[in-house]
Design a protein around this motif. Structure first.
Motif, PDB file in Angstrom:
ATOM      1  N   ASP A  77       0.798  -1.190   0.116  1.00  0.00           N
ATOM      2  CA  ASP A  77       0.078  -0.090   0.096  1.00  0.00           C
ATOM      3  C   ASP A  77       0.930   1.205   0.080  1.00  0.00           C
ATOM      4  N   ARG A  78       0.268   2.297  -0.653  1.00  0.00           N
ATOM      5  CA  ARG A  78       0.975   3.779  -0.532  1.00  0.00           C
ATOM      6  C   ARG A  78      -0.086   4.868  -0.210  1.00  0.00           C
ATOM      7  N   ASN A 119      -2.316   4.417  -3.953  1.00  0.00           N
ATOM      8  CA  ASN A 119      -2.133   3.933  -5.335  1.00  0.00           C
ATOM      9  C   ASN A 119      -3.516   4.129  -6.620  1.00  0.00           C
ATOM     10  N   ARG A 120      -3.357   4.285  -7.656  1.00  0.00           N
ATOM     11  CA  ARG A 120      -4.173   3.966  -8.764  1.00  0.00           C
ATOM     12  C   ARG A 120      -5.281   2.558  -8.565  1.00  0.00           C
ATOM     13  N   VAL A 121      -6.424   2.561  -8.800  1.00  0.00           N
ATOM     14  CA  VAL A 121      -7.127   1.410  -8.641  1.00  0.00           C
ATOM     15  C   VAL A 121      -7.559   1.023 -10.142  1.00  0.00           C
ATOM     16  N   ALA A 136       5.922  13.128  -2.863  1.00  0.00           N
ATOM     17  CA  ALA A 136       6.248  12.215  -4.279  1.00  0.00           C
ATOM     18  C   ALA A 136       7.090  10.973  -3.924  1.00  0.00           C
ATOM     19  N   LEU A 137       6.657   9.706  -4.335  1.00  0.00           N
ATOM     20  CA  LEU A 137       7.445   8.477  -4.282  1.00  0.00           C
ATOM     21  C   LEU A 137       8.251   8.503  -5.644  1.00  0.00           C
ATOM     22  N   ASN A 138       8.698   7.167  -5.939  1.00  0.00           N
ATOM     23  CA  ASN A 138       9.302   6.985  -6.910  1.00  0.00           C
ATOM     24  C   ASN A 138       8.794   5.932  -7.869  1.00  0.00           C
ATOM     25  N   PRO A 179       4.742   1.877  -8.945  1.00  0.00           N
ATOM     26  CA  PRO A 179       4.455   1.985 -10.193  1.00  0.00           C
ATOM     27  C   PRO A 179       2.971   2.709 -10.286  1.00  0.00           C
ATOM     28  N   ALA A 180       2.040   2.249  -9.114  1.00  0.00           N
ATOM     29  CA  ALA A 180       0.703   2.691  -9.312  1.00  0.00           C
ATOM     30  C   ALA A 180       0.262   3.939  -8.577  1.00  0.00           C
ATOM     31  N   TYR A 181       1.524   4.433  -7.785  1.00  0.00           N
ATOM     32  CA  TYR A 181       1.494   5.580  -7.245  1.00  0.00           C
ATOM     33  C   TYR A 181       1.251   7.030  -8.088  1.00  0.00           C
ATOM     34  N   PRO A 182       0.473   7.774  -8.113  1.00  0.00           N
ATOM     35  CA  PRO A 182       0.279   8.739  -9.402  1.00  0.00           C
ATOM     36  C   PRO A 182       1.183  10.025  -9.109  1.00  0.00           C
TER      37      PRO A 182
END
Length: 287
Positions: A81-82, A120-122, A156-158, A163-166
């Motif tokens: 999770d993010r 994350n994007r769903v 901001a993450l990387n 990859p699903a974090y906008p």
């Protein structure tokens, strides 16, 4: 300048994890630090029992350290999770339930920075719908932070690791900060500048500092690649922190790195013992 001129705190959710949670504040103090930060420690409970909150509060106070940063509930972290605030349904409701619990706990310890991971994007959900929900929940969080004299942080993450974090660039995170401030009129939403995540995204760190130091509410560091202690990778962290100071940043620098194969107490060998206690800012901390 250099490392000795910074205001460091230790993230107890990634360092000293070989110890039970309630023993980590004292371990940080024994290593010479006087300030700590935490991800939300109860990953399965946005609203833990009062006894659990009181026990952690007592451990922090007994250790003689200051809590300077706390995440809102963000799901399983570390893990897949993010964040939860942009996720429709149960997770968003859990985030909302957590807002007052996290703000209350922060207030009880004089903590004035609350970090809200976006989520994350769903699959199958319109990104615009998620963004609208995120703004609604961030407004709630910003107002709760304002009531206790705190800032709301947006990070901001990387992309390689999330990859699903906008929000995988400094401009993307700052754009959300601007939307929250416009919606609330409070001006207490700020950018969390994590130099490790930005480096992993390939961003020009000197350019990010020049553009956004004045809108930054907190900084976190780890070396890259590897997310280890300063000196284990290739980032010029000492120089970058000097640039931040020269740009006017006087806030906390969170040590959010993996200790590697050494005990956490040895993970600070890069930092002289005299530089570990938190110093006063050069002028009153306006955050």
């Amino acid at each position: 300048m250099g490392f000795a001129d910074q205001r460091f705190n230790v993230n107890l959710s990634i360092l000293f994890t070989e110890l039970p949670l309630l023993e980590r504040p004292a371990a940080a103090a024994a290593a010479g630090f006087t300030a700590v930060e935490l991800w939300w420690p109860w990953v399965d409970s946005p609203t833990p029992e009062r006894s659990e909150l009181d026990a952690l509060k007592r451990a922090i106070e007994d250790a003689g350290v200051r809590l300077t940063g706390l995440n809102f509930y963000a799901g399983r972290l570390p893990g897949p999770d993010r964040g939860a605030l942009s996720l429709p349904g149960e997770e968003s409701e859990r985030f909302r339930a957590n807002v007052e619990a996290a703000a209350g706990f922060a207030a009880s310890l004089g903590c004035t920075a609350l970090n809200a991971l976006y989520g994350n994007r769903v699959d199958g959900v319109d990104p615009d719908e998620q963004d609208a929900l995120a703004l609604e929940n961030l407004v709630l969080a910003a107002r709760a932070a304002h009531r206790i004299g705190a800032v709301l942080l947006v990070e901001a993450l990387n992309e390689p690791e999330s990859p699903a974090y906008p929000l995988v660039s400094a401009p993307a995170a700052v754009a959300v900060v601007d939307k929250v401030n416009a919606a609330t009129g409070l001006g207490n939403a700020r950018f969390l500048m994590d130099l490790y995540h930005l480096a992993m995204n390939g961003e020009d760190l000197s350019g990010v500092i020049a553009a956004y130091a004045g809108r930054t509410g907190h900084v976190q560091i780890a070396d890259s690649p590897g997310r280890g202690a300063p000196g284990t990778g290739t980032l010029p962290l000492e120089s970058l922190l000097d640039q931040l100071a020269e740009a006017g940043y006087e806030g906390w620098v969170g040590l959010e790195y993996k200790p590697g194969d050494r005990p956490s107490a040895r993970a600070f060998d890069w930092l002289p013992a005299a530089a570990r206690p938190a110093r006063a800012p050069r002028r009153a901390d306006s955050r």
